[in-house]
Write a protein that holds these residues in place. Structure first.
Motif, PDB file in Angstrom:
ATOM      1  N   SER A  18       0.825  -1.202   0.000  1.00 25.77           N
ATOM      2  CA  SER A  18       0.000   0.000   0.000  1.00 25.77           C
ATOM      3  C   SER A  18       0.866   1.261   0.000  1.00 25.77           C
ATOM      4  CB  SER A  18      -0.938   0.003   1.213  1.00 25.77           C
ATOM      5  OG  SER A  18      -0.175   0.047   2.400  1.00 25.77           O
ATOM      6  N   GLY A  19       2.118   1.101   0.442  1.00 24.63           N
ATOM      7  CA  GLY A  19       3.036   2.226   0.366  1.00 24.63           C
ATOM      8  C   GLY A  19       3.260   2.663  -1.066  1.00 24.63           C
ATOM      9  N   GLY A  20       3.135   1.701  -1.964  1.00 24.11           N
ATOM     10  CA  GLY A  20       3.338   1.980  -3.385  1.00 24.11           C
ATOM     11  C   GLY A  20       2.205   2.787  -3.972  1.00 24.11           C
ATOM     12  N   GLY A  21       1.179   3.069  -3.175  1.00 18.42           N
ATOM     13  CA  GLY A  21       0.123   3.929  -3.685  1.00 18.42           C
ATOM     14  C   GLY A  21      -1.223   3.254  -3.710  1.00 18.42           C
ATOM     15  N   ARG A  22      -2.062   3.564  -2.773  1.00 20.91           N
ATOM     16  CA  ARG A  22      -3.417   3.037  -2.745  1.00 20.91           C
ATOM     17  C   ARG A  22      -4.222   3.660  -3.881  1.00 20.91           C
ATOM     18  NH1 ARG A  22      -5.742  -1.390  -0.450  1.00 20.91           N
ATOM     19  NH2 ARG A  22      -3.872  -1.913  -1.559  1.00 20.91           N
ATOM     20  N   ASN A  23      -3.675   4.725  -4.437  1.00 16.40           N
ATOM     21  CA  ASN A  23      -4.414   5.429  -5.477  1.00 16.40           C
ATOM     22  C   ASN A  23      -4.350   4.729  -6.824  1.00 16.40           C
ATOM     23  OD1 ASN A  23      -4.875   7.381  -3.549  1.00 16.40           O
ATOM     24  ND2 ASN A  23      -2.989   8.480  -4.088  1.00 16.40           N
ATOM     25  N   SER A  24      -3.335   3.866  -6.984  1.00 18.56           N
ATOM     26  CA  SER A  24      -3.256   3.168  -8.260  1.00 18.56           C
ATOM     27  C   SER A  24      -4.430   2.199  -8.351  1.00 18.56           C
ATOM     28  CB  SER A  24      -1.928   2.430  -8.382  1.00 18.56           C
ATOM     29  OG  SER A  24      -1.756   1.578  -7.276  1.00 18.56           O
ATOM     30  N   PRO A  25      -4.972   2.040  -9.565  1.00 16.77           N
ATOM     31  CA  PRO A  25      -6.207   1.273  -9.721  1.00 16.77           C
ATOM     32  C   PRO A  25      -6.042  -0.185  -9.300  1.00 16.77           C
ATOM     33  CG  PRO A  25      -5.510   2.295 -11.807  1.00 16.77           C
ATOM     34  CD  PRO A  25      -4.432   2.543 -10.820  1.00 16.77           C
ATOM     35  N   VAL A  26      -7.127  -0.728  -8.748  1.00 21.05           N
ATOM     36  CA  VAL A  26      -7.135  -2.140  -8.374  1.00 21.05           C
ATOM     37  C   VAL A  26      -7.317  -2.999  -9.617  1.00 21.05           C
ATOM     38  CG1 VAL A  26      -8.474  -3.932  -7.202  1.00 21.05           C
ATOM     39  CG2 VAL A  26      -7.992  -1.758  -6.036  1.00 21.05           C
ATOM     40  N   GLY A  58     -10.258   0.574 -12.444  1.00 16.43           N
ATOM     41  CA  GLY A  58     -10.339  -0.741 -11.805  1.00 16.43           C
ATOM     42  C   GLY A  58     -10.671  -1.819 -12.827  1.00 16.43           C
ATOM     43  N   LYS A  59     -10.056  -2.983 -12.640  1.00 17.81           N
ATOM     44  CA  LYS A  59     -10.284  -4.063 -13.611  1.00 17.81           C
ATOM     45  C   LYS A  59     -10.547  -5.385 -12.900  1.00 17.81           C
ATOM     46  CE  LYS A  59      -7.280  -2.141 -17.179  1.00 17.81           C
ATOM     47  NZ  LYS A  59      -5.962  -2.281 -17.838  1.00 17.81           N
ATOM     48  N   VAL A  60     -11.294  -6.251 -13.622  1.00 17.25           N
ATOM     49  CA  VAL A  60     -11.482  -7.626 -13.146  1.00 17.25           C
ATOM     50  C   VAL A  60     -11.142  -8.587 -14.278  1.00 17.25           C
ATOM     51  CG1 VAL A  60     -13.152  -9.357 -12.398  1.00 17.25           C
ATOM     52  CG2 VAL A  60     -13.279  -7.040 -11.467  1.00 17.25           C
TER      53      VAL A  60
END
Length: 575
Positions: A18-26, A58-60
């Motif tokens: 999460s340090g790498g950025g929670r803002n990056s899309p899941v 976000g992608k699945v």
DNA sequence: CCTCCTGTTGTCCGG
DNA sequence: ACCGGACAACAGGAG
């Protein structure tokens, strides 16, 4: 912790990521193994809600890995392989109707998935937990989890194979130790009644629930298989798998059911159109004579998770509510709900056996629920049984239906299983189980093992003196032999009197029916009367041995002062 | 410890 | 046609 503990397993590594950025899309991957459905699929829904938690992008990725070594393919007949292919095609079609799709790869998931993690940039992984402890699945999942952790991927697995979770549900309820689970159906029903309500099934996602996602860059790639021969061969040594089919076997298939969630749901819906029948259903009273299944026949869909047990449970509940008040309602264990309860019971026992001794379920040795019986090993007898050439028409007809349709009525399964093991041929139930695993569309790790223990009197059922006659049992149900005439056309001209015992027919009758015993139809390979008696003595002996051994163990544990050993009332002679 | 009851689905025979 | 008991007589669980 193993996958068995899974309600939601969150890796430590993902917290760091999460340090790498929670803002990056899941980017979520839902890994289908069993559970080949959209409805009541909490793991799939979780992947979608994870993806929608990111504001944009976000992608699945719904993924299935065709794995030659997995339980679903390892021993599969062409018929059963075909069913799996149909399930995957249906799943892909349903996903596409939602603007998504199924990504299918082939190989060892332990290699394939990490490469897909990279390819898609996966941040989240979801899947349905495999709680029975089936050894291959355990090993596979451990390695995939390790790889996902390594890659900093968040992992979520969910229990949706059974009415209640096995470990977190039933085992937790009995105090957390797997060896303390109930060993009888009535005790299990008692446990179930203390478990609280069964979770309501979750709805199927629609296109609105899937993230807006462009799948076009993989257009035409990673498609589902279109035919059985697209499935990969097992990688493990050939002697472990007995691969017996090729392209020729894939033609002219006549499965009792066609694969896929859609078919499963419509089969269920069809069954629920008869509320009175549903409400009064009693399994032992269903017919093993009829040419079409006299049951719901949804087991093939259950085995691959095309139908959720909770969905079936509530469908049955609602249907019963609409049954006329005059109908007398059946109860577990014989009712339709009872069938689902059996299924959970069997899954729990498989889980328990594997917790006590990993890999012991499905084999005799080391299996804490299985008596050790000195079965013979006679390939000729075994093959005669598999091929339906025992000379007993009812047995052979059942085996012909199994080979052709991938299905036999429950009581027919009883008859052939008893015949192979304690009844007549005295062959190991493990061989029978392997054959059923290969040929039954509804082959299920937990249920197959449980039922073979039951029928061979190795566990759960012990009245070995109750033995199915390969003649009398079905003669009572189907005196004119309609079922035999369908599946063994070579006997179709025999009169009713001899249809179950062709070898007893006078020469003139045989001539008229165009049969020469030993040529057109085999002579009986054993004489049921004396052989079954002899086998009962062998069973009695095996039981005595078992008792002596377990008493010895108890005595040792208690250090002397053992109870006086009980003598069998009548001493059997092995002869 | 014991006894008794129950257990999803047997067969055969005699009344 | 249906029913009950014997048959070579089991184990688990409740009390």
């Amino acid at each position: 912790m193993r996958t068995g503990a899974a309600k939601s397993v969150v890796s430590a590594a993902s917290t760091m990521s999460s340090g790498g950025g929670r803002n990056s899309p899941v980017v979520a991957m839902h890994w289908f193994r069993k559970g080949l459905r959209l409805h009541d699929n909490p793991a799939l829904l979780s992947s979608m809600s994870a993806a929608s938690s990111s504001r944009t992008g976000g992608k699945v990725f719904p993924v299935y890995v065709m794995d030659g070594d997995c339980y679903q393919i390892r021993r599969s007949s062409a018929l059963r392989a075909n069913f799996l292919v149909e399930c995957l095609l249906d799943l892909d079609a349903s996903l596409r109707a939602c603007g998504s799709r199924l990504y299918v790869m082939s190989g060892d998931p332990v290699d394939v998935l990490p490469s897909l993690f990279d390819e898609f940039g996966v941040t989240h992984l979801t899947y349905e937990a495999d709680e029975t402890g089936e050894p291959y699945a355990v090993k596979r999942d451990e390695q995939v989890i390790a790889a996902a952790n390594e890659a900093g991927i968040e992992i979520d697995s969910f229990c949706s194979e059974t009415l209640h979770p096995l470990a977190e549900g039933y085992v937790a309820k009995v105090g957390g130790s797997a060896e303390r689970v109930p060993r009888t159906m009535s005790a299990f029903q008692g446990l179930l009644s203390r478990m609280g309500n069964i979770a309501k099934p979750m709805k199927s996602p629609t296109s609105r629930d899937f993230p807006k996602q462009d799948h076009s860059s993989y257009e035409g790639e990673m498609l589902p298989p279109s035919k059985s021969t697209d499935l990969p061969w097992p990688r493990c040594p050939k002697e472990e798998v007995t691969p017996v089919w090729g392209p020729d076997d894939c033609k002219k298939l006549k499965p009792v059911a066609r694969g896929g969630e859609s078919k499963g749901l419509s089969q269920l819906k069809e069954g629920m159109k008869r509320p009175a029948w549903v409400a009064s259903f009693e399994k032992p009273k269903t017919s093993c004579t009829s040419l079409k299944p006299s049951t719901l026949a949804i087991s093939p869909y259950m085995s691959l998770g095309c139908l959720s047990p909770r969905t079936v449970w509530y469908a049955v509940s609602e249907t019963i509510e609409h049954a006329p008040a005059s109908v007398s309602k059946s109860k577990p264990p014989v009712s339709l709900h009872g069938q689902l309860i059996w299924r959970d019971f069997n899954n729990l026992i498989a889980h328990s056996a594997n917790q006590q001794k990993p890999g012991s379920w499905g084999v005799m040795e080391g299996n804490p629920y299985c008596r050790q019986v000195p079965w013979s090993n006679d390939v000729k007898l075994l093959n005669a049984w598999k091929e339906g050439k025992t000379g007993y028409p009812w047995i052979d007809a059942c085996m012909a239906q199994l080979r052709t349709e991938g299905w036999i009525h429950h009581l027919g399964r009883h008859a052939v299983a008893c015949f192979l093991t304690r009844g007549d041929l005295w062959q190991s139930w493990e061989e029978g189980a392997a054959h059923f695993e290969a040929e039954l569309l509804d082959a299920d790790y937990a249920l197959n093992g449980f039922n073979w223990l039951w029928l061979s009197c190795s566990g759960f059922f012990y009245q070995y003196f109750r033995c199915y006659s390969p003649i009398a049992f079905q003669k009572k149900n189907d005196p004119s032999g309609v079922y035999i005439r369908k599946w063994l056309p070579e006997l179709s001209k025999l009169p009713n009197k001899f249809i179950y015992e062709p070898w007893k027919a006078p020469r003139s009758v045989l001539e008229e029916a165009g049969i020469q015993i030993g040529e057109d139809y085999p002579r009986p390979i054993v004489d049921h009367g004396p052989v079954s008696k002899e086998n009962m003595s062998k069973m009695a002996y095996a039981y005595d041995e078992h008792k002596a051994k377990s008493e010895g163990a108890t005595k040792a544990a208690k250090k002397g002062k053992g109870p006086p050993k009980k003598k069998r009332k009548t001493q059997m002679k092995l002869k």
